[in-house]
Design an enzyme around this catalytic site. Structure first.
Site, PDB file in Angstrom:
ATOM      1  N   SER A   1       6.253  -1.856 -17.906  1.00 10.74           N
ATOM      2  CA  SER A   1       5.276  -0.770 -17.788  1.00 10.74           C
ATOM      3  C   SER A   1       4.012  -1.255 -17.087  1.00 10.74           C
ATOM      4  CB  SER A   1       4.939  -0.221 -19.178  1.00 10.74           C
ATOM      5  OG  SER A   1       3.884   0.727 -19.103  1.00 10.74           O
TER       6      SER A   1
ATOM      7  N   HIS B   1       4.707  -1.614 -13.380  1.00 11.85           N
ATOM      8  CA  HIS B   1       4.744  -0.270 -12.799  1.00 11.85           C
ATOM      9  C   HIS B   1       3.318   0.266 -12.603  1.00 11.85           C
ATOM     10  CE1 HIS B   1       6.856   3.942 -13.023  1.00 11.85           C
ATOM     11  NE2 HIS B   1       6.291   3.715 -11.853  1.00 11.85           N
TER      12      HIS B   1
ATOM     13  N   TRP C   1      13.011   3.478 -10.943  1.00  7.02           N
ATOM     14  CA  TRP C   1      12.298   3.216 -12.195  1.00  7.02           C
ATOM     15  C   TRP C   1      13.073   3.745 -13.394  1.00  7.02           C
ATOM     16  CZ3 TRP C   1       8.953  -0.388 -12.533  1.00  7.02           C
ATOM     17  CH2 TRP C   1       8.148  -0.715 -11.444  1.00  7.02           C
TER      18      TRP C   1
ATOM     19  N   CYS D   1       8.322  -1.544   0.162  1.00  5.12           N
ATOM     20  CA  CYS D   1       8.347  -1.488  -1.301  1.00  5.12           C
ATOM     21  C   CYS D   1       9.348  -2.500  -1.853  1.00  5.12           C
ATOM     22  CB  CYS D   1       8.724  -0.087  -1.781  1.00  5.12           C
ATOM     23  SG  CYS D   1       7.744   1.239  -1.040  1.00  5.12           S
TER      24      CYS D   1
ATOM     25  N   ARG E   1       0.845  -1.185   0.000  1.00  5.36           N
ATOM     26  CA  ARG E   1       0.000   0.000   0.000  1.00  5.36           C
ATOM     27  C   ARG E   1       0.889   1.248   0.000  1.00  5.36           C
ATOM     28  NH1 ARG E   1      -2.533  -1.216   5.993  1.00  5.36           N
ATOM     29  NH2 ARG E   1      -0.671  -0.804   7.242  1.00  5.36           N
TER      30      ARG E   1
ATOM     31  N   CYS F   1      12.722   1.914   0.550  1.00  3.35           N
ATOM     32  CA  CYS F   1      11.575   1.591   1.407  1.00  3.35           C
ATOM     33  C   CYS F   1      11.501   0.077   1.530  1.00  3.35           C
ATOM     34  CB  CYS F   1      10.300   2.160   0.785  1.00  3.35           C
ATOM     35  SG  CYS F   1       8.763   1.434   1.368  1.00  3.35           S
TER      36      CYS F   1
END
Length: 468
Positions: free
Chosen positions: A252, A255, A200, A397, A187, A394
C-alpha cells in the site's frame, strides 16, 4: 441593579460574542487538513512519528541522496523490458509517447559499468570475473584454479539463495538494455483505467494474504462497496500477524508513493514547443483527500511512511557491506568513484544516526518452524509481485515498477540477513552476503523515490493550505 438589568447585560454580552465571531461556526476544513490531519503522530506497529521522519528526510537526507543518485553509478540501470507477462496474454500496450522508454546508446554508458560489475579491488575483482564467466558457461571448468572452482560454487550457492525476494532480470539477455534514469523520470504518463487497475488488483487480491471474502476499500474493479466492507477489511487486517499486516502496508505504501510521484510530475500543459510538468492538486486530492476517498487516502499516506522506515532500516543495517575498503562504486572515473563512495558512506552514517528506527526483530520471532514457513510465504508472495511487473502495459511504468520492487526486495533481503552481514570478511568478496550492482542501484533509487514522496508531501501540504 435589578434582575431585569442583569438579564439585559447578559443579552448584550451574547450579542457582542456573536458579533465578534466567538459564536460563529468553525471555518470549513482546508484541503490540506482533509489530506493530512490524520497523517501525523505515531505510526502503527512503530515507535516513530511522522513529524520526526519529515524533519530527518526533508532537511538532512533528501538533498544529499539526490546528489548521489545523479552520479553515473546510480543513474544507469540495466533492465529487460521485453520479458513476456507470465500470467496473461492480453496486455494492452500503451501507445502514448510518455509511456516510452529511451534506452542508452552503447557509447553513453561509462566503460567501467559496461565491462564488469567491478565492486572490489582489482585482484579480488579478477576472481569475481572468472566466477561470473564460469557461471554463465553453466559448469565449473576443471582447468580453473582450485580457488576459483571453490569461489564459483560459493557464487552459485549465493544466486540460488532463499534470501532473494525478487525474480531478477537476466541482465546477460540480448533484450536487456541500459536506461538512464535521469532521462526517463517517473511521472504521469496517461496509463490508467482498467489495464492499470488490473495490475494492482492482482497484486492486492492474490498476493497480500487476503481471502476473497474480504473486500478491499475503494477497489475500482469491485462495485457496491460500503462502510461495512471497509470496517470488515480493517478488522481483518488488525487481526493478522504483524508480518502479514506489514506486507500489506508495504505494498500500500509503494502504491501511495507512486501516486504521489504521478501527482507531483503531471503534464499540465503541452504545446508544439514544450511540455509543462508540475503539481496537479486535483489529482492529489482525488487520490488522498480524506472525504473524497472515504478516509482511505490518509491511511495510504501513513503506509508510505511505514515503507520509508522499512527501507531506512535496511540501509542502516547494510552499512558494513559498503564500509569495507575493497568495495568500490566503479565506473572507471577514479576521482568521481572515490568522491561518490565518501558521499555514500556519509549518507549511510546519517541514516544510522536516525533515532527511531523500525525494530524488525518482531518479524518471524515465534515458533521456529512456523516462522520459517511464514518467512518463505512472505518471500514467495513478494517474488510473485516482482513477476507481475512484466505485465504492465506502459514501458516507463514497467521500468520504475521493476526498479522499485527490486529495491524493496533488496531491502527485505538485507533485513533478514543480519547474521550474514555480521560475518562478512573485512576484505575481498563476500559470498555469504552479497549485493550485485543491480541490487545496489535499485536499492538506493527505490529509497530515493520514497524520500522524494515524503518531500513532495510537504510541497502538497503547502499548496493545499488555502484551498477549501
Amino acid at each position: 441593579m435589578g434582575r431585569g438589568s442583569g438579564f439585559l447585560i447578559g443579552l448584550l454580552g451574547a450579542v457582542w460574542l456573536l458579533g465578534s465571531g466567538h459564536g460563529e461556526q468553525q471555518p470549513p476544513e482546508t484541503a490540506a487538513q482533509r489530506c493530512f490531519c490524520q497523517v501525523s503522530g505515531y505510526l502503527d506497529d512503530c515507535t516513530c512519528d511522522v513529524e520526526t521522519i519529515d524533519r530527518f528526510n526533508n532537511y538532512r537526507l533528501f538533498p544529499r541522496l539526490q546528489k548521489l543518485l545523479e552520479s553515473d553509478y546510480f543513474r544507469y540501470y540495466k533492465v529487460n523490458l521485453k520479458r513476456p507477462c507470465p500470467f496473461w496474454n492480453d496486455i494492452s500496450q500503451c501507445g502514448r509517447r510518455d509511456c516510452a522508454v529511451k534506452p542508452c546508446q552503447s557509447d553513453e554508458v561509462p566503460v567501467g559499468i559496461k565491462s564488469a560489475s567491478y565492486k572490489y579491488s582489482e585482484e579480488a575483482n579478477n576472481l569475481i570475473e572468472e566466477c561470473e564467466q564460469a557461471e554463465r558457461l553453466g559448469a565449473v571448468d576443471e582447468s580453473l584454479s582450485e580457488e576459483t572452482q571453490k569461489a564459483v560454487l560459493q557464487w552459485t550457492k549465493h544466486d540460488d539463495s532463499s534470501d532473494n525476494f525478487c525474480e531478477a532480470d537476466d541482465i546477460q539477455s540480448p533484450d536487456a538494455e541500459y536506461v538512464d534514469l535521469l532521462l526517463n523520470p517517473e511521472r504521469y504518463t496517461g496509463y490508467k483505467g482498467p489495464d492499470a487497475w488490473k495490475i494492482w488488483n492482482v497484486i492486492y487480491e492474490e498476493n497480500c494474504f487476503k481471502p476473497q471474502t474480504i473486500k478491499r476499500p475503494l477497489n475500482p474493479l469491485a462495485s457496491g462497496q460500503g462502510k461495512s466492507e471497509e470496517n470488515t477489511f480493517y478488522s481483518w487486517l488488525e487481526g493478522l500477524c504483524v508480518e502479514k499486516r506489514a506486507f500489506y502496508r508495504l505494498i500500500s505504501g509503494l502504491h501511495a508513493s507512486i501516486n504521489v510521484h504521478l501527482s507531483a510530475r503531471y503534464l499540465l500543459q503541452e504545446t508544439w514547443l514544450e511540455k509543462k510538468w508540475g503539481h496537479n492538486i486535483t489529482e492529489f486530492q482525488q487520490r488522498f483527500d480524506g472525504i473524497l476517498t472515504e478516509g482511505e487516502g490518509p491511511r495510504r499516506l501513513k503506509n508510505l511512511y511505514f515503507l520509508y522506515l522499512i527501507e531506512l532500516r535496511a540501509l542502516s543495517k547494510v552499512l558494513p557491506f559498503f564500509e569495507r575498503p575493497d568495495f568500490q562504486l566503479f565506473t572507471g572515473n577514479k576521482i568521481q568513484d572515490e568522491e561518490n563512495k565518501m558521499l555514500l558512506l556519509e549518507i549511510l552514517h546519517e541514516i544510522k544516526s536516525f533515532p527511531l528506527h523500525f525494530d524488525e526483530n518482531s518479524f518471524f520471532a515465534g515458533d521456529r518452524k512456523e516462522a520459517h514457513k511464514l518467512k518463505e510465504d512472505f518471500r514467495l508472495h513478494f517474488r510473485n509481485i516482482s513477476r507481475i511487473m512484466d505485465c504492465v502495459g506502459c514501458f516507463k511504468c514497467r521500468l520504475w515498477g521493476k526498479l522499485q520492487t527490486q529495491g524493496l526486495g533488496t531491502a527485505l533481503k538485507i533485513l533478514f540477513s543480519e547474521k550474514l552481514i555480521a560475518n562478512m570478511p573485512e576484505s575481498g568478496p563476500s559470498y555469504e552476503f552479497h549485493l550485485t550492482r543491480q541490487e545496489i542501484v535499485s536499492l538506493f533509487n527505490a529509497f530515493g523515490r520514497i524520500s522524494t514522496s515524503v518531500k513532495e508531501l510537504e510541497n502538497f501540504r503547502n499548496l493545499l493550505q488555502n484551498i477549501h
